[in-house]
Design a protein around this motif. Structure first.
Motif, PDB file in Angstrom:
ATOM      1  N   GLU A 120       0.704  -1.183   0.047  1.00 54.99           N
ATOM      2  CA  GLU A 120      -0.090   0.016  -0.072  1.00 54.99           C
ATOM      3  C   GLU A 120       0.894   1.325   0.061  1.00 54.99           C
ATOM      4  OE1 GLU A 120      -3.176   1.840   2.966  1.00 54.99           O
ATOM      5  OE2 GLU A 120      -3.589  -0.251   2.421  1.00 54.99           O
ATOM      6  N   ASP A 121       2.015   1.178   0.721  1.00 58.44           N
ATOM      7  CA  ASP A 121       2.942   2.670   0.826  1.00 58.44           C
ATOM      8  C   ASP A 121       3.930   2.339  -0.140  1.00 58.44           C
ATOM      9  OD1 ASP A 121       4.342   0.424   2.072  1.00 58.44           O
ATOM     10  OD2 ASP A 121       4.962   1.895   3.649  1.00 58.44           O
ATOM     11  N   ILE A 122       3.788   1.724  -1.425  1.00 60.10           N
ATOM     12  CA  ILE A 122       4.998   1.516  -2.320  1.00 60.10           C
ATOM     13  C   ILE A 122       5.461   3.008  -2.935  1.00 60.10           C
ATOM     14  CG2 ILE A 122       3.490   1.225  -4.624  1.00 60.10           C
ATOM     15  CD1 ILE A 122       5.508  -0.969  -5.384  1.00 60.10           C
ATOM     16  N   THR A 123       6.711   3.367  -3.104  1.00 51.62           N
ATOM     17  CA  THR A 123       6.987   4.352  -3.367  1.00 51.62           C
ATOM     18  C   THR A 123       7.024   4.346  -5.125  1.00 51.62           C
ATOM     19  OG1 THR A 123       9.508   3.773  -3.538  1.00 51.62           O
ATOM     20  CG2 THR A 123       8.569   4.758  -1.597  1.00 51.62           C
ATOM     21  N   GLU A 124       7.056   5.752  -5.696  1.00 51.65           N
ATOM     22  CA  GLU A 124       7.436   5.544  -7.244  1.00 51.65           C
ATOM     23  C   GLU A 124       8.407   4.756  -7.854  1.00 51.65           C
ATOM     24  OE1 GLU A 124       7.228   9.595  -8.877  1.00 51.65           O
ATOM     25  OE2 GLU A 124       5.414  10.080  -7.877  1.00 51.65           O
TER      26      GLU A 124
END
Length: 194
Positions: free
Chosen positions: A150-154
């Motif tokens: 859910e908190d994956i970065t670009e």
């Protein structure tokens, strides 16, 4: 033979599509644009029958822009997805239904949340954290399921899409040409390199 991908992150959605146009087993064109910018914060990717995809995507694009001009507001990604779903459902009950699959990616500026909507040719609509359409879905949904957070970065999202493209190039019998990737966030829509 077409492939569409979408991944939702903590404050963005990254999408990718293959840039080829095919007819049966023949490669007709490389460099095909399978996306439409519906408004500054909403992007639609499409695949399916060539005429249906272009016609339906242009129809949706024009109507969303017309709504914005008439009412002076930008539709949310949820409203855009609902409108596209309704139009697909209406066409499904006509004599000539559209055979098109869609991914609608957007960033809602009111709630400050990204969203990704999966629509198929039968007008099914689902709000999903990641999605794929086409033959690429058979190979890459397991990768997306395994590595998506859910908190994956670009940067992590781009690497995950690179894994998916690498998997397709390794396992599919067909030549997979270049993929085009776009990110939708609070600043708008931008092109990124895979």
């Amino acid at each position: 033979m077409e492939t569409l991908f979408g991944i939702t992150g903590k404050d963005f959605v990254i999408t990718a599509y293959d840039s080829k146009a095919v007819a049966s087993i023949t490669l007709m064109k490389i460099g095909e644009n399978k996306s439409r910018e519906l408004n500054p914060h909403t992007l639609m990717l499409f695949s399916g029958e060539p005429g249906d995809g272009v016609h339906f995507s242009e129809y949706i694009e024009r109507n969303i822009k017309l709504y914005g001009i008439r009412n002076g507001i930008e539709l949310s990604p949820r409203a855009v997805a609902s409108f596209a779903r309704r139009e697909l459902a209406d066409s499904l009950r006509s004599r000539k239904p559209y055979s098109v699959n869609l991914l609608i990616a957007g960033f809602d500026v009111k709630t400050n949340k990204p969203s990704l909507y999966w629509l198929d040719h039968l007008a099914s609509l689902a709000d999903v954290p990641f999605a794929a359409h086409g033959y690429g879905a058979y190979y890459c949904l397991s990768l997306l399921d395994r590595y998506h957070r859910e908190d994956i970065t670009e940067e992590e999202g781009i690497k995950l899409l690179q894994k998916c493209v690498g998997e397709l190039r390794t396992r599919m019998i067909l030549n997979m040409p270049d993929f085009v990737a776009k990110i939708v966030n609070k600043d708008g829509i931008r092109l990124v390199q895979l």
